[in-house]
Design an enzyme around this catalytic site. Structure first.
Site, PDB file in Angstrom:
ATOM      1  N   SER A 199      -7.634   0.859   3.605  1.00 56.57           N
ATOM      2  CA  SER A 199      -8.104   0.263   2.325  1.00 56.57           C
ATOM      3  C   SER A 199      -9.303  -0.635   2.473  1.00 56.57           C
ATOM      4  CB  SER A 199      -7.045  -0.427   1.574  1.00 56.57           C
ATOM      5  OG  SER A 199      -7.413  -1.229   0.358  1.00 56.57           O
ATOM      6  N   SER A 200     -10.000  -0.840   1.313  1.00 56.47           N
ATOM      7  CA  SER A 200     -11.186  -1.883   1.502  1.00 56.47           C
ATOM      8  C   SER A 200     -10.611  -3.246   0.444  1.00 56.47           C
ATOM      9  CB  SER A 200     -12.315  -1.233   0.984  1.00 56.47           C
ATOM     10  OG  SER A 200     -12.999  -0.406   1.574  1.00 56.47           O
ATOM     11  N   THR A 203      -9.650   0.232  -9.032  1.00 56.34           N
ATOM     12  CA  THR A 203      -8.631  -0.835  -8.676  1.00 56.34           C
ATOM     13  C   THR A 203      -9.065  -1.941  -9.616  1.00 56.34           C
ATOM     14  OG1 THR A 203      -9.120   0.081  -6.583  1.00 56.34           O
ATOM     15  CG2 THR A 203      -8.551  -2.155  -6.659  1.00 56.34           C
ATOM     16  N   ARG A 207       0.960  -1.295   0.151  1.00 56.81           N
ATOM     17  CA  ARG A 207      -0.098   0.145   0.020  1.00 56.81           C
ATOM     18  C   ARG A 207       0.765   1.260   0.019  1.00 56.81           C
ATOM     19  NH1 ARG A 207      -5.035   1.561  -0.983  1.00 56.81           N
ATOM     20  NH2 ARG A 207      -6.154   2.923   0.687  1.00 56.81           N
ATOM     21  N   THR A 262      -4.108  -0.770  -7.032  1.00 58.52           N
ATOM     22  CA  THR A 262      -4.849   0.343  -7.487  1.00 58.52           C
ATOM     23  C   THR A 262      -4.188   1.576  -7.587  1.00 58.52           C
ATOM     24  OG1 THR A 262      -7.093   1.571  -6.985  1.00 58.52           O
ATOM     25  CG2 THR A 262      -5.599   1.008  -5.223  1.00 58.52           C
ATOM     26  N   ASN A 277      -6.265   4.109  -7.045  1.00 58.05           N
ATOM     27  CA  ASN A 277      -7.350   4.521  -6.385  1.00 58.05           C
ATOM     28  C   ASN A 277      -8.518   4.940  -7.540  1.00 58.05           C
ATOM     29  OD1 ASN A 277      -9.064   5.215  -4.331  1.00 58.05           O
ATOM     30  ND2 ASN A 277      -8.548   7.034  -3.716  1.00 58.05           N
ATOM     31  N   GLY A 306     -13.636  -1.926  -6.470  1.00 51.73           N
ATOM     32  CA  GLY A 306     -14.846  -1.081  -6.144  1.00 51.73           C
ATOM     33  C   GLY A 306     -14.942  -0.571  -4.700  1.00 51.73           C
ATOM     34  N   GLY A 307     -13.863  -0.384  -4.224  1.00 52.01           N
ATOM     35  CA  GLY A 307     -13.709   0.640  -2.827  1.00 52.01           C
ATOM     36  C   GLY A 307     -14.620  -0.223  -1.990  1.00 52.01           C
ATOM     37  N   ASP A 351      -7.930   7.997   0.587  1.00 51.54           N
ATOM     38  CA  ASP A 351      -8.471   7.132   1.412  1.00 51.54           C
ATOM     39  C   ASP A 351      -8.344   7.475   2.888  1.00 51.54           C
ATOM     40  OD1 ASP A 351      -9.764   5.434  -0.575  1.00 51.54           O
ATOM     41  OD2 ASP A 351      -7.979   4.192  -0.819  1.00 51.54           O
TER      42      ASP A 351
HETATM   43  N1  GLY Z   1      -8.497   2.866  -3.000  1.00 54.63           N
HETATM   44  C1  GLY Z   1      -9.849   2.120  -2.579  1.00 54.63           C
HETATM   45  C2  GLY Z   1      -9.333   1.044  -1.343  1.00 54.63           C
HETATM   46  O1  GLY Z   1      -8.052   1.037  -1.316  1.00 54.63           O
HETATM   47  O2  GLY Z   1     -10.142   0.680  -0.895  1.00 54.63           O
END
Ligand code: GLY
Length: 578
Positions: A459-460, A387, A97, A405, A407, A480-481, A429
C-alpha cells in the site's frame, strides 16, 4: 477563487505564493478536533468526544460513519491503517489491510498467454481481498478506546437508518461512477436509486447497511468474521464467482505493528511501516532532502521542485525493488530509512539535470546499517475519492491518523447482497504481472509483492504523526495511492522547513513523481509557464493532473494544547472542533 485565496493567504502571512488551491476549511478548538472527508462523519467523531470518548473512540465512530456517508471510500468492505499516538507517548499502528484469499494465485489475473485480463484485478469478486476494517476498528477500540462497539456504532446506524442529505459532492460522485455502480444490481439499487440519480439534498437511506451495523453492534466483530454475516458473504461470493471461504474470514487478523520513526530538522516523524510503502518512502525522501533544502529556499522555485522530484524518484525506485508485506518478504527497512543510505542516494542527484528513471543507479541498502544514535526504522519499537484519511485529537492529546480504503472509488463496484456494503478491489495493489504496472496507479512493483494466499498487498497509505519536544504536533494523511507519499512529503516540507502556516502548507500547489512512468505530474493550472519551462529545461517530462492528494490534518500547539484543524479544499472535507 483559487488565486484570490492564494493572494489573501500570502498577503496575510507575508509569504510570496504564486498560486494555490482554494481555501481549505479550518477550525480551532481546545477540547478535541476531527478532520475528515465528510461533514456528518466528522460530527459523529465530535459527538463521541462530547460523550467522554477518547480520540480512538471518536476515530472508530468516524470510520463507521464514513462507511455510510462516504461510500466511495469509507468502508466495512476494505482495509487500512490506524496510527495511534497516546498522550503518554506510546505509538502503534494497527494494520487492518486486506489479505488475499487462500485460493488466490500469483497468476490469477493473467490469461493463458500470460497477459493481464483487462479489469479482472479491478472489477468483480476476484478483485477483492478479505476485508480487514472491522477487525482493525474492533482491535483499536478494545486496546486503546474506552467505549463499546455498540456506543461508537450509534451515529453510523442512525445515519444509515434515517438517511442523510446527499451533498453536491456525493451526488456528483455517484453520477460520475454510475458505470461502475450499474454493473451490480445491488449497488445500482442503493446508490443510483434504481436508475435515477440522487439530487443534492435528497436523503440517502441504507437499510441493509443499517441492519449489518446493528448486527455487529449486538453480536460484535465475530459476527462478521465467524458468524452469520460471514456465511452470507461467502454465499454471495460463490454466486458471484469469488474465491472467499469461511476459513479466509476466520483466519483474518488485524495486526499491531510498530510504526517507523525518523527525524527531520529536530522533529520526530512517526509513520506507517510495511505493508505500507509510505512510511519508508516518506522517511527516505525527508532524509535525502534534509541537507539539500534550506528554510530560506522557496517551495515554488523550480530548483526546489527538481530536488524533491529527484528524491521521490529514488524512493519510488526502492519501493518498486524492495517493498511488500513484511510477513512474506525480507525488507531492508532499517537500512532504507537510514540517513547514511540517504546520503549515498543523494550523491548522484544532479542539481542541474533530471535523472532518467530507467538508468537510475542506487546503492545497495544492505551496505548500510542504521546508526545506533538515530531512532530510525523498525528498530525503534517502543513507543509510535478512493481512499480516505481522517485525523482526530482529543483534549488529553491522544491522536489518531487513519487512512482506509476500498482502493478506487466504490471499490470493485459490488455491494454484498443483503449486507449493504461495497467490496474492495485491493488485489490490484499486488504485482498483478511481474514487470508491468498495476492497473489503477501505474506502479511497477517487484516479485516480493506478488499474490500469495493470506498476503497483504503493498500500500501507499501513510498516516503520519509529527512530534515536537515530545508532544504530538501534527496529525495527517491523505488519499491518492502513490500520490499520498508526494502530498505528505510536500506538506511536511512546507510546514516543518519553510514554516508555512498549516493551511498554506496544504493549499500550496503539489506535484508527484513515482519513478515510473518517468513523468513529473504537476497540479493543473497551479504552476506558471516559467516554472514549467524551467522544469522542462532541467530535463523533466512534465504532465498535469487535477490534484495530488487531499490532506486532512490537525496541528496541536505542544505548549497550550490548542488544536488547529485543516481540511484540504481539493475535494472538500470538514474540520470540526469542540
Ligand atoms: N489502495 C491504494 C493503496 O493502498 O495505496
Amino acid at each position: 477563487m483559487r488565486r484570490l485565496f492564494a493572494f489573501l493567504l500570502s498577503f496575510s502571512l507575508l509569504v510570496p505564493v504564486p498560486t494555490a488551491a482554494q481555501a481549505p476549511e479550518t477550525a480551532r478548538a481546545q477540547q478535541g478536533m476531527v478532520v475528515a472527508d465528510e461533514l456528518f462523519a466528522a460530527e459523529a467523531g465530535i459527538e463521541i468526544l462530547r460523550q467522554g470518548g477518547n480520540a480512538v473512540d471518536a476515530a472508530v465512530a468516524v470510520a463507521f460513519a464514513l462507511a455510510v456517508t462516504h461510500p466511495a471510500a469509507g468502508n466495512l468492505g476494505g482495509g487500512g491503517f490506524m496510527l495511534i499516538r497516546l498522550a503518554d507517548g506510546r505509538a502503534v499502528m494497527i494494520d487492518y489491510r486486506e489479505t488475499a484469499p487462500a485460493a488466490a494465485r500469483w497468476d490469477m489475473f493473467l490469461d493463458q498467454e500470460g497477459n493481464l485480463v483487462p479489469e479482472r484485478s479491478t472489477q468483480g469478486w476476484l478483485a477483492a481481498g478479505v476485508p480487514g476494517t472491522l477487525a482493525g476498528l474492533d482491535l483499536a477500540l478494545r486496546e486503546y478506546g474506552t467505549m463499546t462497539l455498540n456506543q461508537v456504532l450509534e451515529p453510523a446506524i442512525r445515519l444509515a437508518d434515517d438517511g442523510f442529505p446527499v451533498s453536491d459532492r456525493l451526488a456528483r460522485s455517484l453520477q460520475e461512477n454510475a458505470e461502475t455502480l450499474r454493473r451490480d444490481p445491488e449497488s445500482e439499487s442503493i446508490f443510483l436509486h434504481d436508475g435515477l440519480f440522487y439530487e443534492p439534498g435528497e436523503l440517502l437511506k441504507q437499510k441493509h447497511l443499517a441492519r449489518t451495523l446493528r448486527r455487529i453492534a449486538q453480536k460484535g466483530a465475530r459476527e462478521f468474521y465467524q458468524g452469520s454475516i460471514t456465511r452470507e458473504f461467502v454465499e454471495a461470493s460463490k454466486k458471484g464467482g469469488g474465491l472467499f471461504t469461511l476459513a479466509d474470514f476466520r483466519n483474518y487478523r488485524a495486526v499491531v505493528r510498530q510504526p517507523l520513526r525518523g527525524t527531520f530538522h529536530g522533529y520526530q516523524v512517526i509513520t506507517a511501516p510495511p505493508p505500507s510503502s509510505g512510511g519508508v518512502a516518506l522517511l527516505e525522501t525527508l532524509n535525502m532532502l534534509e541537507p539539500l533544502l534550506a528554510p530560506e529556499d522557496l517551495p515554488s522555485e523550480p530548483q526546489t521542485l527538481h530536488l524533491v522530484t529527484e528524491a521521490l524518484r529514488r524512493a519510488f525506485a526502492d519501493r518498486a525493488r524492495y517493498l511488500a508485506d513484511p510477513d512474506f518478504a525480507e525488507i531492508p527497512v532499517a537500512a532504507l530509512v537510514d540517513k547514511g543510505y540517504a546520503a549515498a542516494c543523494r550523491r548522484n542527484i544532479d542539481p542541474a539535470h533530471a535523472s532518467v528513471s530507467t538508468e537510475l543507479k542506487l546503492p545497495n541498502p544492505l551496505d548500510f546499517s542504521h546508526s545506533p544514535s538515530e531512532p530510525a526504522g523498525a528498530a525503534a519499537l517502543h513507543e509510535s475519492e478512493n481512499t480516505t484519511h481522517f485525523s482526530v485529537v482529543d483534549a488529553e492529546g491522544n491522536a489518531v491518523a487513519n487512512t482506509y480504503t476500498i482502493n478506487n472509488s466504490y471499490g470493485s463496484g459490488i455491494t454484498v447482497d443483503g449486507l449493504g456494503f461495497l467490496l474492495n478491489n485491493e488485489m490490484d495493489d499486488f504485482t498483478t504481472k511481474p514487470g508491468e504496472p498495476n492497473r489503477l496507479f501505474g506502479l511497477v512493483q517487484s516479485d516480493a509483492n506478488q499474490i500469495e494466499p493470506g498476503k497483504r498487498p503493498l500500500s501507499s497509505m501513510t498516516p503520519t504523526i509529527v512530534v515536537r519536544d515530545g508532544e504530538t504536533f501534527l496529525v495527517l494523511g491523505s488519499p491518492g495511492g502513490p500520490r499520498i507519499i508526494s502530498a505528505l512529503l510536500e506538506v511536511l516540507l512546507h510546514r516543518l522547513l519553510f514554516s508555512d502556516d498549516l493551511a498554506l502548507a496544504i493549499a500550496r500547489p503539489r506535484f508527484h513523481h513515482q519513478w515510473l512512468p518517468d513523468t513529473l505530474f504537476l497540479e493543473e493550472g497551479l504552476y506558471t509557464g516559467e516554472q514549467i519551462a524551467a522544469l522542462r529545461a532541467l530535463g523533466h517530462q512534465v504532465d498535469f493532473r487535477e490534484t495530488v492528494g487531499q490532506i486532512n490534518a490537525i496541528e496541536r500547539d505542544p505548549s497550550t494544547g490548542e488544536l488547529y484543524g485543516v481540511a484540504d479544499a481539493r475535494r472538500g472535507g470538514a474540520a470540526r472542533g469542540r
